[in-house]
Design a protein around this motif. Structure first.
Motif, PDB file in Angstrom:
ATOM      1  N   ARG A  66      45.815  35.604  43.812  1.00 54.91           N
ATOM      2  CA  ARG A  66      45.870  36.811  44.629  1.00 54.91           C
ATOM      3  C   ARG A  66      45.638  38.073  43.780  1.00 54.91           C
ATOM      4  O   ARG A  66      44.948  39.008  44.184  1.00 54.91           O
ATOM      5  CB  ARG A  66      47.249  36.875  45.309  1.00 54.91           C
ATOM      6  N   ARG A  67      46.192  38.039  42.568  1.00 54.44           N
ATOM      7  CA  ARG A  67      46.061  39.187  41.659  1.00 54.44           C
ATOM      8  C   ARG A  67      44.593  39.423  41.292  1.00 54.44           C
ATOM      9  O   ARG A  67      44.106  40.560  41.324  1.00 54.44           O
ATOM     10  CB  ARG A  67      46.894  38.953  40.397  1.00 54.44           C
ATOM     11  N   ILE A 125      52.902  41.780  44.789  1.00 56.03           N
ATOM     12  CA  ILE A 125      51.868  40.913  45.359  1.00 56.03           C
ATOM     13  C   ILE A 125      52.447  40.099  46.519  1.00 56.03           C
ATOM     14  O   ILE A 125      51.868  40.037  47.600  1.00 56.03           O
ATOM     15  CB  ILE A 125      51.285  39.985  44.265  1.00 56.03           C
ATOM     16  N   LYS A 175      38.786  43.539  44.241  1.00 54.99           N
ATOM     17  CA  LYS A 175      38.578  44.361  45.425  1.00 54.99           C
ATOM     18  C   LYS A 175      38.646  45.848  45.051  1.00 54.99           C
ATOM     19  O   LYS A 175      37.784  46.629  45.422  1.00 54.99           O
ATOM     20  CB  LYS A 175      39.644  44.031  46.463  1.00 54.99           C
ATOM     21  N   ARG A 176      39.679  46.207  44.297  1.00 55.22           N
ATOM     22  CA  ARG A 176      39.847  47.621  43.918  1.00 55.22           C
ATOM     23  C   ARG A 176      38.685  48.106  43.058  1.00 55.22           C
ATOM     24  O   ARG A 176      38.126  49.157  43.314  1.00 55.22           O
ATOM     25  CB  ARG A 176      41.142  47.811  43.117  1.00 55.22           C
ATOM     26  N   GLU A 219      53.209  42.362  49.581  1.00 56.73           N
ATOM     27  CA  GLU A 219      52.000  42.697  50.338  1.00 56.73           C
ATOM     28  C   GLU A 219      51.492  41.489  51.121  1.00 56.73           C
ATOM     29  O   GLU A 219      50.967  41.618  52.217  1.00 56.73           O
ATOM     30  CB  GLU A 219      50.906  43.200  49.394  1.00 56.73           C
ATOM     31  N   ILE A 237      42.888  41.044  44.212  1.00 54.62           N
ATOM     32  CA  ILE A 237      43.242  42.467  44.396  1.00 54.62           C
ATOM     33  C   ILE A 237      42.453  43.337  43.418  1.00 54.62           C
ATOM     34  O   ILE A 237      41.864  44.348  43.797  1.00 54.62           O
ATOM     35  CB  ILE A 237      44.762  42.694  44.186  1.00 54.62           C
ATOM     36  N   GLU A 277      50.887  47.540  41.536  1.00 51.35           N
ATOM     37  CA  GLU A 277      50.466  46.658  42.634  1.00 51.35           C
ATOM     38  C   GLU A 277      50.243  45.203  42.214  1.00 51.35           C
ATOM     39  O   GLU A 277      50.338  44.304  43.031  1.00 51.35           O
ATOM     40  CB  GLU A 277      49.163  47.189  43.262  1.00 51.35           C
ATOM     41  N   ILE A 278      49.925  44.993  40.942  1.00 52.07           N
ATOM     42  CA  ILE A 278      49.643  43.629  40.492  1.00 52.07           C
ATOM     43  C   ILE A 278      50.879  42.932  39.923  1.00 52.07           C
ATOM     44  O   ILE A 278      50.794  41.816  39.422  1.00 52.07           O
ATOM     45  CB  ILE A 278      48.509  43.605  39.435  1.00 52.07           C
TER      46      ILE A 278
END
Lengths: 346, 161
Positions: free
Chosen positions: A330-331, A314, A337-338, A317, A334, A308-309
């Motif tokens: 953004r990374r 990125i 957040k996770r 999404e 993410i 996802e990273i």
């Protein structure tokens, strides 16, 4: 997203995924390197028709011509290990068929007419082989595969002749890397005809301590022998990795605990982070969770997070093109957040 | 260090591959690496392979080798490292067998066969099949296998008498 990585499977703490790939060609068509568009489309239609007419594990398949897909999406599929750069290179003639769970894919007119691939989480090569064989048989009933008694299935490249099989497994090996035991192990493994490469970065200096092992030769041994060997070697590596992790915990506890928590600290506080740094630190945090050094975030699917990273994922999404700096910001968001979201649940 | 491929940009991506204890290195810039690597192999296998053809295939130049089915010449095959059709392998057989032996450590397939091939095989009687295999074993200079096959044929022929 990244549906095929479902964080299940045997030895899933160490074995990220398993994959079986068959390379196949058709007798009555020129190979992709000499193929014109008309003939290429004909092959795509033929394979496509077979998949549409048969029930394959009750799965729904999507059929794509590579040139119809936006660049961003194509690159994202590469990062997810679903299609290969060679498929995009051939985009004038290539296409692919993908199951809704992304575990089965058939690339058409990549290096070979057909590249059938079955993916699974964890160490699960036998199950992948069983499925790949069944789908191979379905295609074989309607197509005339190029085959030669001496050299087996004829592939475009001599490195895939014979069975055309590539059995591979992706392994997370921070213990072996941190104890400095990996290099020697890799040298031994290569003597068994198994090749090893870093998934991110290069050779034994791989970022994120992720490695892929696979069979080197495809000719001279049958499919099961090849798959059994890769699986046995994978299991050997897993037990060595466990030994290394025990050693770290017993002999080096404060150093490893420190490394893990420093990584955790950076990942949960960073405002901007590159892919390389993120992959490196995530590997250590995953190790810390596996070793119970961190008691939060037990439910985070790191195998998924690694994908996802990646830059294209990125952007995909975000539904927009981002420059490097924007992606790095953004990374960091993410990851925070996770990791935080999971800890808040507890 | 400059990129091995374009010789213009700075090499930032470094590949190392160890094959049978022999280390091969490659230094590429970001752009060339993206173009030349396959995520499934992590190594620009294509170029590496065509470089190796010179090492393992027979040296004498022969422009006569051309696949009658697809028109690919042996020179083209060497350049691309890929066959043009399913017939190429028979055309270039003599020249590429040593290479195949080197890659796989074997020169005969073991494992499953496609349906159309299995049907053809079944039509032959057991002895015919063994005789054919014996000829192939002799051709491949696999004398151990040939001896085994000869004995097997003898015992089957004995039964028929």
């Amino acid at each position: 997203m990244t549906k095929w990585i479902d964080d299940s499977g045997i030895e899933k703490d160490i074995v990220v995924s398993s994959r079986i790939r068959y390379a196949r060609n058709l007798e009555n068509h020129k190979f992709p390197i000499l193929l014109d568009k008309k003939e290429a489309d004909q092959i795509f239609e033929e394979v496509s028709e077979i998949v549409k007419s048969k029930d394959i594990y009750g799965k729904i398949f999507s059929h794509f011509k590579t040139s119809d897909i936006p660049d961003l999406e194509k690159n994202m599929l590469i990062e997810r290990h679903i299609i290969s750069p060679a498929l995009i290179k051939n985009q004038g003639i290539s296409g692919f068929i993908l199951s809704n769970d992304e575990k089965i894919s058939i690339m058409i007119n990549e290096e070979d007419h057909i590249r059938l691939q079955v993916l699974s989480s964890g160490l699960n090569l036998q199950e992948c082989l069983k499925k790949a064989d069944e789908i191979d048989l379905i295609l074989d009933e309607r197509l005339k595969y190029a085959f030669n008694k001496q050299f087996g299935y004829i592939t475009a490249c001599p490195t895939n002749l014979g069975t055309g099989i590539r059995a591979s497994s992706m392994l997370h090996l921070p213990g072996l890397v941190l104890t400095g035991r990996l290099e020697r192990l890799l040298n031994t493994i290569s003597k068994f005809g198994i090749s090893v490469r870093g998934v991110y970065g290069e050779g034994s200096k791989s970022l994120g301590n992720l490695f892929q092992i696979s069979n080197q030769a495809t000719l001279g041994n049958d499919e099961k022998t090849i798959v059994d060997k890769v699986e046995k070697i994978a299991m050997q590596i897993v037990s060595r990795e466990k030994e290394a992790r025990n050693y770290l915990i017993n002999e080096n506890n404060i150093e490893i605990d420190d490394k893990v928590h420093r990584s955790y600290g950076v990942l949960t506080n960073a405002k901007i982070i590159s892919t390389d740094e993120a992959v490196k630190l995530l590997s250590l945090v995953k190790l810390g969770i596996d070793l119970d050094l961190i008691d939060k975030n037990k439910n985070v699917n790191f195998n998924k997070l690694f994908v996802e990273i990646q830059p294209m994922n990125i952007q995909f999404e975000a539904r927009e093109e981002l420059n490097e700096k924007e992606r790095d910001i953004r990374r960091a968001e993410i990851i925070k957040k996770r990791l935080k979201r999971e800890s808040e649940k507890l | 260090m400059l990129c091995d491929k374009c010789k213009k940009n700075k090499a930032t991506i470094h590949f190392t591959k160890i094959v049978n204890g022999k280390k091969i290195e490659m230094h590429l810039c970001k752009d060339c690496a993206r173009e030349n690597t396959d995520i499934n192999s992590g190594f620009p296998m294509e170029n590496f392979l065509s470089d190796m053809f010179g090492e393992f295939t027979l040296k004498e130049p022969n422009t006569e080798y051309k696949c009658p089915n697809c028109g690919m010449t042996y020179e083209q095959f060497k350049r691309y490292g890929k066959f043009g059709c399913s017939e190429c392998i028979d055309t270039f057989k003599d020249k590429i067998e040593p290479l195949i032996q080197n890659i796989h450590g074997h020169r005969r397939h073991k494992g499953k066969s496609p349906g159309h091939h299995v049907v053809k095989e079944k039509e032959m009687t057991e002895i015919e099949k063994l005789r054919k295999e014996l000829n192939e074993a002799v051709e491949a200079e696999n004398y151990e296998k040939a001896a085994e096959l000869r004995d097997e044929i003898k015992s089957l022929e004995g039964k028929e008498d």
